[in-house]
Design a protein around this motif. Structure first.
Motif, PDB file in Angstrom:
ATOM      1  N   ARG A   8      18.262  58.094  41.394  1.00  0.00           N
ATOM      2  CA  ARG A   8      18.773  57.506  40.152  1.00  0.00           C
ATOM      3  C   ARG A   8      20.040  58.227  39.700  1.00  0.00           C
ATOM      4  NH1 ARG A   8      14.943  55.455  36.016  1.00  0.00           N
ATOM      5  NH2 ARG A   8      13.490  54.180  37.154  1.00  0.00           N
ATOM      6  N   ASN A   9      20.001  59.564  39.758  1.00  0.00           N
ATOM      7  CA  ASN A   9      21.174  60.343  39.354  1.00  0.00           C
ATOM      8  C   ASN A   9      22.357  60.092  40.286  1.00  0.00           C
ATOM      9  OD1 ASN A   9      20.297  61.784  36.988  1.00  0.00           O
ATOM     10  ND2 ASN A   9      18.920  62.921  38.308  1.00  0.00           N
ATOM     11  N   LEU A  10      22.103  60.018  41.591  1.00  0.00           N
ATOM     12  CA  LEU A  10      23.171  59.740  42.546  1.00  0.00           C
ATOM     13  C   LEU A  10      23.762  58.352  42.322  1.00  0.00           C
ATOM     14  CD1 LEU A  10      21.619  61.232  45.810  1.00  0.00           C
ATOM     15  CD2 LEU A  10      23.540  62.148  44.490  1.00  0.00           C
ATOM     16  N   LEU A  11      22.916  57.386  42.024  1.00  0.00           N
ATOM     17  CA  LEU A  11      23.369  56.026  41.754  1.00  0.00           C
ATOM     18  C   LEU A  11      24.311  56.007  40.556  1.00  0.00           C
ATOM     19  CD1 LEU A  11      21.229  52.843  41.792  1.00  0.00           C
ATOM     20  CD2 LEU A  11      22.683  53.325  39.846  1.00  0.00           C
ATOM     21  N   VAL A  12      23.926  56.664  39.478  1.00  0.00           N
ATOM     22  CA  VAL A  12      24.762  56.681  38.270  1.00  0.00           C
ATOM     23  C   VAL A  12      26.077  57.408  38.542  1.00  0.00           C
ATOM     24  CG1 VAL A  12      24.925  57.518  35.892  1.00  0.00           C
ATOM     25  CG2 VAL A  12      22.831  56.413  36.684  1.00  0.00           C
ATOM     26  N   GLN A  13      26.026  58.514  39.275  1.00  0.00           N
ATOM     27  CA  GLN A  13      27.252  59.234  39.616  1.00  0.00           C
ATOM     28  C   GLN A  13      28.194  58.358  40.432  1.00  0.00           C
ATOM     29  OE1 GLN A  13      26.038  62.837  41.570  1.00  0.00           O
ATOM     30  NE2 GLN A  13      25.158  63.719  39.724  1.00  0.00           N
ATOM     31  N   ALA A  14      27.643  57.625  41.397  1.00  0.00           N
ATOM     32  CA  ALA A  14      28.457  56.734  42.222  1.00  0.00           C
ATOM     33  C   ALA A  14      29.088  55.639  41.366  1.00  0.00           C
ATOM     34  CB  ALA A  14      27.604  56.122  43.328  1.00  0.00           C
ATOM     35  N   PHE A  15      28.325  55.095  40.413  1.00  0.00           N
ATOM     36  CA  PHE A  15      28.854  54.042  39.552  1.00  0.00           C
ATOM     37  C   PHE A  15      29.942  54.584  38.630  1.00  0.00           C
ATOM     38  CE2 PHE A  15      28.607  51.616  35.503  1.00  0.00           C
ATOM     39  CZ  PHE A  15      29.197  50.461  35.973  1.00  0.00           C
ATOM     40  N   GLU A  16      29.718  55.775  38.069  1.00  0.00           N
ATOM     41  CA  GLU A  16      30.713  56.363  37.166  1.00  0.00           C
ATOM     42  C   GLU A  16      32.015  56.671  37.912  1.00  0.00           C
ATOM     43  OE1 GLU A  16      28.615  59.668  35.480  1.00  0.00           O
ATOM     44  OE2 GLU A  16      27.744  58.447  33.884  1.00  0.00           O
ATOM     45  N   LYS A  17      31.908  57.004  39.191  1.00  0.00           N
ATOM     46  CA  LYS A  17      33.086  57.325  39.992  1.00  0.00           C
ATOM     47  C   LYS A  17      33.851  56.068  40.399  1.00  0.00           C
ATOM     48  CE  LYS A  17      34.482  59.988  44.034  1.00  0.00           C
ATOM     49  NZ  LYS A  17      34.025  60.787  45.169  1.00  0.00           N
ATOM     50  N   SER A  18      33.132  55.038  40.820  1.00  0.00           N
ATOM     51  CA  SER A  18      33.789  53.851  41.370  1.00  0.00           C
ATOM     52  C   SER A  18      33.925  52.688  40.389  1.00  0.00           C
ATOM     53  CB  SER A  18      33.025  53.358  42.599  1.00  0.00           C
ATOM     54  OG  SER A  18      31.773  52.802  42.204  1.00  0.00           O
ATOM     55  N   HIS A  19      33.024  52.599  39.418  1.00  0.00           N
ATOM     56  CA  HIS A  19      32.950  51.465  38.480  1.00  0.00           C
ATOM     57  C   HIS A  19      32.799  50.132  39.216  1.00  0.00           C
ATOM     58  CE1 HIS A  19      33.701  53.975  35.015  1.00  0.00           C
ATOM     59  NE2 HIS A  19      34.695  54.535  35.675  1.00  0.00           N
ATOM     60  N   ASN A  20      32.174  50.175  40.391  1.00  0.00           N
ATOM     61  CA  ASN A  20      31.944  48.967  41.178  1.00  0.00           C
ATOM     62  C   ASN A  20      30.432  48.789  41.325  1.00  0.00           C
ATOM     63  OD1 ASN A  20      31.714  46.949  43.086  1.00  0.00           O
ATOM     64  ND2 ASN A  20      33.364  47.729  44.379  1.00  0.00           N
ATOM     65  N   ALA A  21      29.833  48.112  40.359  1.00  0.00           N
ATOM     66  CA  ALA A  21      28.375  47.969  40.330  1.00  0.00           C
ATOM     67  C   ALA A  21      27.848  47.223  41.543  1.00  0.00           C
ATOM     68  CB  ALA A  21      27.939  47.269  39.046  1.00  0.00           C
ATOM     69  N   LYS A  22      28.588  46.228  42.007  1.00  0.00           N
ATOM     70  CA  LYS A  22      28.125  45.434  43.142  1.00  0.00           C
ATOM     71  C   LYS A  22      28.028  46.290  44.406  1.00  0.00           C
ATOM     72  CE  LYS A  22      28.965  41.094  45.527  1.00  0.00           C
ATOM     73  NZ  LYS A  22      29.810  39.894  45.616  1.00  0.00           N
ATOM     74  N   GLN A  23      29.037  47.118  44.660  1.00  0.00           N
ATOM     75  CA  GLN A  23      29.024  47.969  45.851  1.00  0.00           C
ATOM     76  C   GLN A  23      27.944  49.038  45.746  1.00  0.00           C
ATOM     77  OE1 GLN A  23      30.811  47.569  48.742  1.00  0.00           O
ATOM     78  NE2 GLN A  23      29.346  49.091  49.429  1.00  0.00           N
ATOM     79  N   ALA A  25      25.180  48.846  44.060  1.00  0.00           N
ATOM     80  CA  ALA A  25      23.903  48.158  44.214  1.00  0.00           C
ATOM     81  C   ALA A  25      23.599  47.913  45.694  1.00  0.00           C
ATOM     82  CB  ALA A  25      23.918  46.839  43.449  1.00  0.00           C
ATOM     83  N   GLN A  26      24.594  47.507  46.449  1.00  0.00           N
ATOM     84  CA  GLN A  26      24.398  47.289  47.886  1.00  0.00           C
ATOM     85  C   GLN A  26      24.093  48.602  48.598  1.00  0.00           C
ATOM     86  OE1 GLN A  26      27.975  45.320  49.150  1.00  0.00           O
ATOM     87  NE2 GLN A  26      27.236  43.290  48.549  1.00  0.00           N
ATOM     88  N   ASP A  27      24.813  49.663  48.247  1.00  0.00           N
ATOM     89  CA  ASP A  27      24.617  50.973  48.884  1.00  0.00           C
ATOM     90  C   ASP A  27      23.205  51.514  48.655  1.00  0.00           C
ATOM     91  OD1 ASP A  27      27.229  50.827  49.738  1.00  0.00           O
ATOM     92  OD2 ASP A  27      27.995  52.252  48.242  1.00  0.00           O
ATOM     93  N   PHE A  28      22.676  51.300  47.451  1.00  0.00           N
ATOM     94  CA  PHE A  28      21.358  51.827  47.103  1.00  0.00           C
ATOM     95  C   PHE A  28      20.249  50.784  47.253  1.00  0.00           C
ATOM     96  CE2 PHE A  28      24.081  54.992  45.261  1.00  0.00           C
ATOM     97  CZ  PHE A  28      23.349  56.165  45.330  1.00  0.00           C
ATOM     98  N   GLN A  29      20.609  49.587  47.687  1.00  0.00           N
ATOM     99  CA  GLN A  29      19.668  48.488  47.884  1.00  0.00           C
ATOM    100  C   GLN A  29      18.871  48.168  46.622  1.00  0.00           C
ATOM    101  OE1 GLN A  29      17.401  49.595  51.332  1.00  0.00           O
ATOM    102  NE2 GLN A  29      19.098  49.189  52.729  1.00  0.00           N
ATOM    103  N   VAL A  30      19.596  48.038  45.520  1.00  0.00           N
ATOM    104  CA  VAL A  30      19.007  47.635  44.242  1.00  0.00           C
ATOM    105  C   VAL A  30      19.844  46.490  43.692  1.00  0.00           C
ATOM    106  CG1 VAL A  30      18.073  49.932  43.723  1.00  0.00           C
ATOM    107  CG2 VAL A  30      20.363  49.319  42.919  1.00  0.00           C
ATOM    108  N   SER A  31      19.398  45.900  42.605  1.00  0.00           N
ATOM    109  CA  SER A  31      20.157  44.814  41.990  1.00  0.00           C
ATOM    110  C   SER A  31      21.298  45.384  41.146  1.00  0.00           C
ATOM    111  CB  SER A  31      19.245  43.958  41.112  1.00  0.00           C
ATOM    112  OG  SER A  31      18.820  44.704  39.994  1.00  0.00           O
ATOM    113  N   VAL A  32      22.282  44.547  40.902  1.00  0.00           N
ATOM    114  CA  VAL A  32      23.415  44.941  40.064  1.00  0.00           C
ATOM    115  C   VAL A  32      22.922  45.274  38.657  1.00  0.00           C
ATOM    116  CG1 VAL A  32      25.597  44.150  39.055  1.00  0.00           C
ATOM    117  CG2 VAL A  32      25.046  43.610  41.428  1.00  0.00           C
ATOM    118  N   SER A  33      21.927  44.528  38.182  1.00  0.00           N
ATOM    119  CA  SER A  33      21.408  44.792  36.833  1.00  0.00           C
ATOM    120  C   SER A  33      20.756  46.172  36.749  1.00  0.00           C
ATOM    121  CB  SER A  33      20.426  43.703  36.401  1.00  0.00           C
ATOM    122  OG  SER A  33      19.305  43.672  37.247  1.00  0.00           O
TER     123      SER A  33
END
Length: 64
Positions: A8-23, A25-33
């Motif tokens: 969960r922490n890695l996912l949030v860090q990746a999102f904060e760095k890239s601001h690309n929720a779709k990518q 989500a694909q990387d972590f195999q979860v939904s964009v929501s």
């Protein structure tokens, strides 16, 4: 699929760095929501850790 706290922490860090929720989500195999939900959760509470389950009837502390 349930993510553990480290993921969960890695996912949030990746999102904060890239601001690309779709990518993310694909990387972590979860939904964009899920990505948006966890980002919002860390913004509001400061953590994305799973809560311990503390519901139900409380134990009686002393016998009368």
């Amino acid at each position: 699929m349930m993510l553990h706290n480290e993921a969960r922490n890695l996912l949030v860090q990746a999102f904060e760095k890239s601001h690309n929720a779709k990518q993310v989500a694909q990387d972590f195999q979860v939904s964009v929501s899920t990505v948006y939900h966890l980002a919002e959760k860390i913004r509001k509470s400061g953590t994305v850790d799973l809560r311990t389950h503390n519901s139900g009837r409380k134990r009686i502390l002393s016998e009368s």
